[in-house]
Design a protein around this motif. Sequence first.
Motif, PDB file in Angstrom:
ATOM      1  N   ASN A   1     -22.319  10.786 -13.620  1.00 39.24           N
ATOM      2  CA  ASN A   1     -23.244   9.710 -13.974  1.00 39.24           C
ATOM      3  C   ASN A   1     -22.562   8.352 -14.149  1.00 39.24           C
ATOM      4  O   ASN A   1     -22.776   7.645 -15.131  1.00 39.24           O
ATOM      5  N   LEU A   2     -21.789   8.005 -13.140  1.00 37.63           N
ATOM      6  CA  LEU A   2     -21.227   6.644 -13.132  1.00 37.63           C
ATOM      7  C   LEU A   2     -22.177   5.760 -12.357  1.00 37.63           C
ATOM      8  O   LEU A   2     -22.931   6.229 -11.495  1.00 37.63           O
ATOM      9  N   LEU A   3     -22.147   4.459 -12.657  1.00 40.12           N
ATOM     10  CA  LEU A   3     -22.937   3.521 -11.861  1.00 40.12           C
ATOM     11  C   LEU A   3     -22.239   3.356 -10.515  1.00 40.12           C
ATOM     12  O   LEU A   3     -21.046   3.072 -10.461  1.00 40.12           O
TER      13      LEU A   3
ATOM     14  N   ARG B   1     -21.297   1.711  -6.858  1.00 36.53           N
ATOM     15  CA  ARG B   1     -20.921   0.360  -6.435  1.00 36.53           C
ATOM     16  C   ARG B   1     -20.501  -0.529  -7.617  1.00 36.53           C
ATOM     17  O   ARG B   1     -20.785  -1.715  -7.657  1.00 36.53           O
ATOM     18  N   THR B   2     -19.935   0.130  -8.612  1.00 39.01           N
ATOM     19  CA  THR B   2     -19.470  -0.585  -9.799  1.00 39.01           C
ATOM     20  C   THR B   2     -18.077  -0.065 -10.105  1.00 39.01           C
ATOM     21  O   THR B   2     -17.861   1.147 -10.085  1.00 39.01           O
TER      22      THR B   2
ATOM     23  N   GLU C   1     -15.771  -1.726 -14.926  1.00 39.39           N
ATOM     24  CA  GLU C   1     -17.109  -2.143 -15.347  1.00 39.39           C
ATOM     25  C   GLU C   1     -17.929  -0.977 -15.861  1.00 39.39           C
ATOM     26  O   GLU C   1     -18.732  -1.124 -16.784  1.00 39.39           O
TER      27      GLU C   1
ATOM     28  N   LEU D   1     -19.426  -0.562 -19.994  1.00 36.82           N
ATOM     29  CA  LEU D   1     -20.853  -0.467 -20.279  1.00 36.82           C
ATOM     30  C   LEU D   1     -21.216  -0.252 -21.752  1.00 36.82           C
ATOM     31  O   LEU D   1     -22.000  -1.031 -22.312  1.00 36.82           O
TER      32      LEU D   1
ATOM     33  N   ARG E   1     -24.457  -8.280 -12.582  1.00 38.49           N
ATOM     34  CA  ARG E   1     -23.750  -7.151 -11.982  1.00 38.49           C
ATOM     35  C   ARG E   1     -24.715  -6.267 -11.212  1.00 38.49           C
ATOM     36  O   ARG E   1     -24.398  -5.796 -10.116  1.00 38.49           O
TER      37      ARG E   1
ATOM     38  N   ARG F   1     -24.687  -5.673  -7.159  1.00 39.87           N
ATOM     39  CA  ARG F   1     -24.519  -4.361  -6.568  1.00 39.87           C
ATOM     40  C   ARG F   1     -25.428  -4.161  -5.368  1.00 39.87           C
ATOM     41  O   ARG F   1     -25.145  -3.417  -4.461  1.00 39.87           O
TER      42      ARG F   1
ATOM     43  N   ARG G   1     -31.553   7.067 -12.781  1.00 38.00           N
ATOM     44  CA  ARG G   1     -30.341   7.633 -13.374  1.00 38.00           C
ATOM     45  C   ARG G   1     -29.565   6.545 -14.135  1.00 38.00           C
ATOM     46  O   ARG G   1     -29.076   6.785 -15.237  1.00 38.00           O
TER      47      ARG G   1
ATOM     48  N   ILE H   1     -28.375   6.532 -17.922  1.00 38.26           N
ATOM     49  CA  ILE H   1     -26.991   6.317 -18.374  1.00 38.26           C
ATOM     50  C   ILE H   1     -26.953   5.222 -19.436  1.00 38.26           C
ATOM     51  O   ILE H   1     -26.322   5.360 -20.487  1.00 38.26           O
TER      52      ILE H   1
END
Lengths: 252, 405
Positions: free
Chosen positions: A96-98, A100-101, A105, A109, B12, B16, B311, B315
């Motif tokens: 569960n990473l963002l 394209r970040t 960064e 978060l 940000r 993206r 999602r 998060i």
Amino acid sequence: MPVIEIENLRKTYSMDGGLSVEALCGVSLCFESGEFAAIMGASGSGKSTLLNILGCLDPPTAGRYLLNDDNVAALEGERLAALRNENIGFVFQSFNLLSRTSALENTELPLMYNHSGLGMTEIRRRALAALDRVGLAERADHHPNQLSGGQQQRVALARALVNEPSVLLADEPTGNLDSRTTLDIMALLQQLNDQGMLIVMVTHEQEIGAYTRRILEMRDGLIIRDSPVENRRHARAEASGESTTRLNATES
Amino acid sequence: MNFLMLLLVCFRALRRNAMRSLLTALGVVIGVAAVITTLGIGHGARSQIEEQVNRLGQNVILVFPGSQSLGGVSAGGGTVNTLTVEDALAIRDEIPEITAASPEVRSQRQVAYGNRNWFTRIYGQSADYLHIRQWPMEAGRMFSEEDVARATKVAVVGQTLVEELFEGANPVGETIRVQGMPLEIIGVLDRKGMSLMGSVQDDIVLIPYSTAFRYVSGRTHAMVINIQVLSDEYMDIARAKISDLLRERHRLRPEQPDDFTIQTQEEVARTATETSRTMTILLGSIAGISLFVGGIGIMNIMLVSVTERTREIGIRVAVGARTRDILGQFLLEALLLSCLGGLLGILLGFGVSTLIAHHAGWAVSVSVGAVFSSFVFSAAVGIFFGYYPARKAARLNPIEALRYE
């Protein structure tokens, strides 16, 4: 003093058509700082529900939940968000990473949602420190798609640790990893635990449970077994041992 | 989370999906550009009309031939030849408030000089026409009353003719030909620019009306009588007197309608201004609708975005975002998109306005008010259309959001 104390916790989901499902039927538990517990059980046993309630993502239907002496069950959304931010670190099976970040960064978060109003320089410094702690400082500017599964989970760990939480909640953290990377992640978790971090992990693999200190087995919304781990396995030693064996294998 | 942090989070998130963000903003870009351009054109048109009305001359009254009515069906203005040269002379001589009157007859003809030729408008006018129009000469002289009386074959030409036939050289004394008839150029008009109807007024050959009637147009009646009144205060009385005089000369019985139409300069101006205002409102509404549609585009993309980023929302909630942080983020993203669109649209609108002004020769002026209001409007569009998706995002169940595939 326990970090987490739950008493007779119940969770009932009401379904369409008046049906209701009892996911937790009165669970009482206590976790102290420095513990490393694995919640095990078949799917549908209620272990994920328990973890979500511990993570303040889901309110219990009944019962008492004290987190650092705060009665979570009585708190409003705003305070729950603050609790999640400051006291709880989450690690998920799917990282569960963002997308394209960058790793940095992603790690920043939780700090951005922190109420103490940190400046950007401080946020960056702490995020880098957290990445360093999981051994990924040199990949801070990599995006998730440039990282391996194990590295992504490390970034997720850095993100979970960055606010210095009092408990790390892990939901099948090695579920998407191969056995080699699983060892790495477990080694890292054991190392964090050795530094005093309370870790509660959900897993359905007996093997993984063997790296923790305490195993809680659940069935049908109840804890049916709560026992300390004997002959605890050490991931770091196994990992280096494995590489040694592999090295020997190539030599011979 | 404080506002600056929220802003950073939004930046940000938009970065993206840079391409999508730009495409989303495009609707607003086009809407705002359209609003800016139409308002600019409308504003420019009004100031140009005012200028042109002044250039029409001072205290001018125009008399047009009336409409023919057959069995109650009007054939429209100018369908009958009711105005004669004598009417014009009578108006000039018998009404003391009137200083000049020129019967006008227009024809469109090919004009030749040497091996060059040009299709232009030939105006038959009286000697005092330039006085009525307040139109100065650049060189030579205007034809005289005597030229008119003798139907001399002389001409005064506009700047377009000088450029097209003489390549800018002084044409006074040269002879041009219209349908084989020689016309000696005795004078050159100053540059006048565009007319109210958008035609180039310098594309003109002025000849005595008598010459025009006899050799060029083949008509016998005036198409317009240009009249100059002594001063502003006599406009109404002059108008009434012209009406009385023409009715009398045309032997109209009291129950018969006028067979002519009188328009003062102000009326012409008012009509023109009203027309341009109507056009501005019409174009402006279309532009406004496109801005609105741009807003719907933002809502559309934001809704898709909320679903696609389920999602991510999960998060954010898991790491401590409050409901209002999520609401604020998505609302601010929509606002940023629409403001970005607004800014780009203002730039584009400026560009298009300048381009139109340059190529079409229109006076386009973009006002600060138009820029400000369209920017505020686009921001409002962002908030209005961003709210629903933002609320949807804020209401997601975090547990389901985290498991969303």
